[in-house]
Design a protein around this motif. Structure first.
Motif, PDB file in Angstrom:
ATOM      1  N   ASP A 150      27.181 -21.380   8.760  1.00 49.15           N
ATOM      2  CA  ASP A 150      28.083 -22.029   9.643  1.00 49.15           C
ATOM      3  C   ASP A 150      27.152 -22.621  10.660  1.00 49.15           C
ATOM      4  O   ASP A 150      27.620 -23.570  11.446  1.00 49.15           O
TER       5      ASP A 150
ATOM      6  N   ARG B  89      34.821 -27.992   7.481  1.00 48.08           N
ATOM      7  CA  ARG B  89      35.455 -27.093   6.625  1.00 48.08           C
ATOM      8  C   ARG B  89      36.625 -26.169   7.333  1.00 48.08           C
ATOM      9  O   ARG B  89      37.555 -25.702   6.596  1.00 48.08           O
TER      10      ARG B  89
ATOM     11  N   GLN C 278      24.463 -25.086  12.250  1.00 51.95           N
ATOM     12  CA  GLN C 278      23.984 -26.289  12.014  1.00 51.95           C
ATOM     13  C   GLN C 278      22.645 -26.505  11.478  1.00 51.95           C
ATOM     14  O   GLN C 278      21.684 -25.904  12.045  1.00 51.95           O
TER      15      GLN C 278
ATOM     16  N   TRP D 153      29.485 -30.343   9.200  1.00 50.09           N
ATOM     17  CA  TRP D 153      30.182 -29.823   8.250  1.00 50.09           C
ATOM     18  C   TRP D 153      31.013 -28.483   8.287  1.00 50.09           C
ATOM     19  O   TRP D 153      31.985 -28.277   7.714  1.00 50.09           O
ATOM     20  N   PRO D 154      30.443 -27.745   8.924  1.00 47.18           N
ATOM     21  CA  PRO D 154      31.045 -26.241   8.999  1.00 47.18           C
ATOM     22  C   PRO D 154      32.403 -26.375   9.715  1.00 47.18           C
ATOM     23  O   PRO D 154      33.419 -26.061   9.478  1.00 47.18           O
ATOM     24  N   GLU D 155      32.359 -27.078  10.796  1.00 46.58           N
ATOM     25  CA  GLU D 155      33.461 -27.646  11.632  1.00 46.58           C
ATOM     26  C   GLU D 155      34.736 -28.157  10.744  1.00 46.58           C
ATOM     27  O   GLU D 155      35.832 -27.840  10.774  1.00 46.58           O
TER      28      GLU D 155
END
Lengths: 455, 569
Positions: B10, A200, B12, A196-198
């Motif tokens: 950020d 985003r 995981q 998810w962060p990537e």
């Protein structure tokens, strides 16, 4: 009543009675004119193609290996071009694959030719073959962004190893760092992979490049939902909704975002709105659009036919209908004929008789034996004063549908115009017998025909 | 497991790992053994005698474990096809079959004497004692009229569909027996697929003739039959609020999604958004009312906002956080979806990618699904039955006739690492005999009483397969039957929680979940290293609670409601 005034009245009456049947709206005239010529050529071209390809298709060099040479001329191990089993596919699909493969084999070392073949495979969901094919195209020209980008998309849908998908998108981005859709697709893949962060970050990059990209804001909102960042989700989804108010998916996501930010009323509103919407915003991605446009399977063709008819793009509709018929879809011709008929009628109502006649001819070819076409065709000829030809079409219409009082009446008008009054009276009488209220009865009275004589 | 639900940084999420993930290469040991031959299970499914491409033919394949004769072991019921077109049905042709398990572990075909040889075009099966007489009854969904068979207690069943008012026509799929109105009698939720028209031709994306998808036909609404004191059923679809939702239902599971003590329903729809029907409680005695909260709770669409091809569905605690998660099987290129429960009003989150269940399932078309603790380490693993629905290239080596030779796929088995992350164990059930098949319904239950869960898989155009669980054991177990003596039946919907020190593990008594399947009502717990259980808490279907004292592991017990003591066996 004088002869001149009677003729004038007759003409007016005829025009009034010879109503064009079946209401309908056609495309605008200028477009129709442009399209008509193309459609005619498409018809000829496609039907001759059908004759050529409806039987067994000659195989372009099965299992042929591509020459082991890339775009720079360097030697490399030969790669086998995919050769899908097309035995059960429809003729247009077989032809598309056949021609693209043949072209690829005819241009050794051409990444463009091979890539074009890959796109045809891709368009028809032959993902395994497309994947192998894009791999070859990419080898032949590693600098062409399209092949690695499309390969990434295919591998994503095939459920390839996540690292491979990621790397392919990264490679694609390296080649086209200013192309926003590549970031969105990369982000979508990362989202599916749970990264998810990537995801985003990739959506954010797409927004930097194109602040008005709906799918990037939507995706960023969805990523924020997954990451528990309700406020960011709401912010981007609301913005996406302002850019694309009818996008169902945005409102689905908004319902979730509001739920997560403890706004149940707004969540319920968004959910209700989502349930009323059907459209979804799409990614403005010329590379993938190009692939989709190559699909000639019945599903895609039906979509194109419907869209063509809906949007008045008669050329698109006609091309799709012809290929559909070739694919064994019997209703396609009817749909096209119906559209052609409506268009001809509209042209006639607009007074564009030349184009109307051409369109009636086409409609009659698509739907031979349609009395409505014959009637309206005759009516236009009648209005143009071509009585003889008009009579022929009314006779045809009556032959197909003897109970049409309108066609009988119009034929009567034609015969009267040709000075064959007795024959005209017979037709007016027949029309009146079918419908005593028909204008033919008035005409008979005007001609001084009594009911005894009618008998 | 909270980390799996929401992460705000950020980095995981990592999730706790009670049990290290089993590397996928560990498939060297055969975890499941095909014992169909030695057990005498000779059932062969016949989807269609011809090569016509009918939608029911690729959607069928129901399977059930049930103890129809109350002898304490699990018998087998399987639905069969025939010609899809009613006018072409073969007299004395294929029919559903009932197999009785004997003391020697072999199954014998008792269809003839049971009267369960329904020869309609069989889809699925739901089991439940609808009249509370102590004998389990059978509801068969068909393409065509569904059938309700009442167990007469003497080894035979009577077709009481008409008399009971349980007639539902069309194309039904999965069905579930659940008590929605707390009257003690099992109501019946029936998913219905589409308004199927056999003469409609379809083609695939490659232009070749293909099976139609659901969007080729008009969608329909599901049916809710309220049980009227065990005698008849009333169609209350409209009153309950479900009749205005038109979709293509295939899978159904009952669960108490909002924890209010009333059974809710989750429906997996094919190509339409799913529904989470929240039971509004009984506003007036004898009434049932639902509201669809799927969208606000995040289980109507996947994370991209797309409706998927929902087939099978389960509701269970896959990530070990004490709440019901949802897992659905889907079409190839779509990925299966795991909706993790965030707890309370926050709803669910699509955790398919994070859990490892999504991307790895992209190449497959999933149908039946069962969650159970295969190796008894304390978490729920997943078995998924696969088989395509679209005609593509022939599968190399497949000896099915066309078009079936293009549809086989391997089934999948996923091991849970204890935190809701799953690793696929490649081809756990493949043997030289079975190869890849076109699998549909999966039933789960402990057929041999050894404490682990075995599987029954229905395969289209092929033999059903019985798989014995031979997984390497990593812990102890407890098998629980929650029984209500007043109702004389299993307490479907009861929530059983084992308390072992700080650890609590909950499972629900249910027979209806997955795809076209019915399962053993026994609840099986793997308890890992625990040799005993401190206590057992039960929330009965009407919302009342009861606590039972602890017990030793590695045994089967029955919890009789109101008795306060677990009984052996």
């Amino acid at each position: 009543m004088g002869r001149a005034s009677r003729r004038k009245r007759d003409r007016a009456q005829a025009a009034a009675a010879a109503e064009l049947k079946a209401p309908g709206n056609g495309p605008n005239r200028r477009r129709a004119l442009a399209i008509a010529a193309v459609v005619a050529s498409v018809l000829l071209l496609s039907f001759s193609s059908w004759l050529r390809y409806s039987g067994s298709v000659p195989h372009p060099n099965p299992g042929a290996e591509l020459p082991g040479r890339d775009s720079s001329g360097a030697k490399r191990p030969a790669a086998v071009l995919p050769d899908p089993d097309t035995s059960a596919m429809t003729a247009p699909v077989v032809r598309a694959i056949f021609q693209a493969r043949k072209a690829a084999l005819a241009r050794p070392g051409s990444a463009t030719a091979v890539g074009a073949f890959c796109q045809v495979l891709h368009a028809h969901w032959l993902y395994d073959e497309a994947s192998a094919c894009y791999g070859i195209a990419r080898e032949l020209d590693p600098k062409d962004f399209r092949w690695v980008y499309l390969l990434a998309g295919v591998e994503d849908i095939r459920g390839a190893d996540s690292e491979r998908i990621d790397q392919l998108f990264i490679d694609a981005i390296r080649l086209a760092p200013l192309f926003p859709p590549v970031y969105v697709r990369h982000a979508d893949a990362l989202l599916r992979l749970g990264r998810w962060p990537e995801a985003r970050n990739a959506y954010t990059k797409a927004i930097e490049l194109d602040p008005g990209l709906v799918l990037a804001h939507r995706g960023l909102g969805q990523a924020a939902i997954l990451m528990g960042d309700g406020p960011t989700a709401v912010e981007h989804l609301q913005y996406a909704a302002s850019l694309s108010p009818d996008d169902r998916i945005v409102h689905v996501a908004l319902a979730r975002a509001y739920t997560l930010t403890n706004r149940p009323d707004q969540a319920a509103d968004a959910a209700r709105k989502a349930q009323t919407l059907e459209s979804e915003a799409s990614l403005p991605d010329s590379i993938f659009f190009a692939v989709e446009s190559l699909a000639v399977n019945p599903v895609s063709l039906q979509g194109r036919l419907a869209r063509g008819l809906r949007e008045g793009d008669y050329n698109m509709a006609a091309e799709a209908a012809i290929l559909l018929e070739e694919s064994g879809e019997p209703t396609a011709r009817q749909q096209l004929a119906s559209a052609s008929k409506q268009r001809a009628r509209q042209l006639a109502m607009d007074g564009d008789y030349d184009d109307a006649l051409a369109e009636f001819e086409r409609a009659a070819r698509l739907a031979p034996g349609d009395p409505e076409i014959e009637h309206n065709w005759g009516t236009v000829l009648l209005r143009r004063g071509d009585l003889k030809e008009a009579g022929r079409h009314f006779e045809k219409a009556i032959e197909i549908n003897p109970d049409s009082a309108d066609s009988l009446y119009n034929l009567g008008v034609v015969l009267e115009g040709l000075g064959r009054t007795d024959e005209a009276i017979v037709r007016f009488t027949a029309a009146t017998a079918i419908n005593p209220q028909h204008v033919a009865a008035t005409r008979l009275a005007e001609l001084g025909v009594t009911s005894d004589r009618q008998k | 497991m909270a980390a799996l639900g929401v992460a705000c940084t950020d980095s995981q999420p990592t999730g706790s790992s009670r049990h290290p993930a089993e590397p996928a290469a560990a498939a060297a040991t055969q975890w499941f053994t095909d014992i169909s031959d030695e057990a005498g299970l000779d059932f062969v499914h016949q989807a269609s005698p011809g090569d016509e491409l009918h939608l029911p033919a690729i959607s069928a394949g129901g399977a059930a474990f049930l103890d129809y004769d109350n002898d304490g072991d699990l018998d087998i019921y399987l639905t069969n096809g025939n010609h899809v077109l009613p006018e072409a049905r073969i007299e004395d042709g294929p029919s559903n079959r009932l197999y009785r398990r004997g003391d020697d572990g072999r199954y014998s075909d008792v269809t003839a004497e049971s009267g369960l040889g329904d020869s309609g075009y069989g889809m699925g099966v739901a089991t439940g004692d609808f009249d509370n007489d102590g004998w389990i009854d059978v509801f068969v969904t068909n393409y065509g009229p569904d059938r309700l068979y009442r167990n007469q207690g003497d080894g035979s069943f009577a077709d009481i569909t008409a008399a009971a008012g349980a007639g539902v026509d069309g194309m039904s799929a999965s069905a579930a027996f659940c008590d929605f109105d707390h009257d003690g009698f099992l109501d019946l939720y029936i998913t219905r697929y589409v308004d199927y028209r056999p003469n409609k031709p379809c083609t695939g994306k490659d232009g070749a003739p293909d099976f139609c998808g659901p969007k080729s036909f008009r969608p329909v609404h599901d049916v809710l039959l309220r049980n009227e004191s065990g005698k008849t059923f009333s169609d209350v679809s409209e009153a309950a609020g479900i009749s205005t939702t038109l979709a293509a239902g295939l899978g159904v599971v009952c669960l108490d999604a909002d924890g209010d003590g009333w059974q809710d329903v989750y429906v997996a729809n094919d190509a339409y958004p799913n529904q989470l029907w929240i039971n509004q409680g009984s506003a007036a005695p004898g009434t049932i009312s639902f509201r669809d909260d799927s969208l606000v709770l995040g289980v109507a669409y996947n994370l991209h906002g797309q409706a998927q091809a929902g087939m099978g569905v389960i509701a269970d605690d896959l990530d070990g956080n004490g709440t019901y998660d949802l897992f659905l099987t889907h079409l190839m290129n779509e990925a299966n979806t795991f909706y993790g429960n965030l707890g309370g009003a926050a709803g669910y989150q699509d955790l398919s990618g994070l859990s490892g269940l999504g991307p790895t399932s992209m190449p497959f078309t999933g149908f039946g699904v069962a969650a159970f603790d295969a190796e008894l380490d304390g978490d729920l693993d997943l078995f998924i039955a696969n088989g395509k629905v679209n005609v593509t290239q022939a599968v190399p080596g497949s000896d099915y006739p066309p078009p079936w030779n293009t549809l086989p796929e391997p089934n999948l088995f996923y091991l849970n690492d204890g935190s809701g992350r799953f690793n696929r164990l490649d081809e756990p059930v493949r043997t030289p005999v079975t190869g890849h098949q076109i699998s549909r319904g999966v039933a789960s239950g402990d057929i041999d009483g050894d404490g682990d869960v075995d599987l029954l898989v229905a395969n289209l155009q092929d033999r059903a397969r019985l798989y014995r669980n031979d997984a390497p054991r990593r812990g102890h177990w407890l098998a629980v039957r929650a029984f209500d003596p007043k109702l004389r039946r299993d307490a479907l919907g009861a929530r059983v929680t084992l308390v072992m020190g700080e650890q609590r593990t909950a499972r629900t008594v249910a027979t209806s979940f997955g795809y076209l399947a019915s399962h053993s009502p026994w609840v099986h717990f793997g308890v890992g290293e625990a040799r005993s259980i401190d206590r057992i808490e039960v929330r009965w279907p009407d919302g009342s609670d009861e606590v039972f004292p602890g017990t030793q592991a590695d045994r089967t017990i029955t919890l009789l409601r109101g008795s306060g003591e677990p009984l052996d066996g």
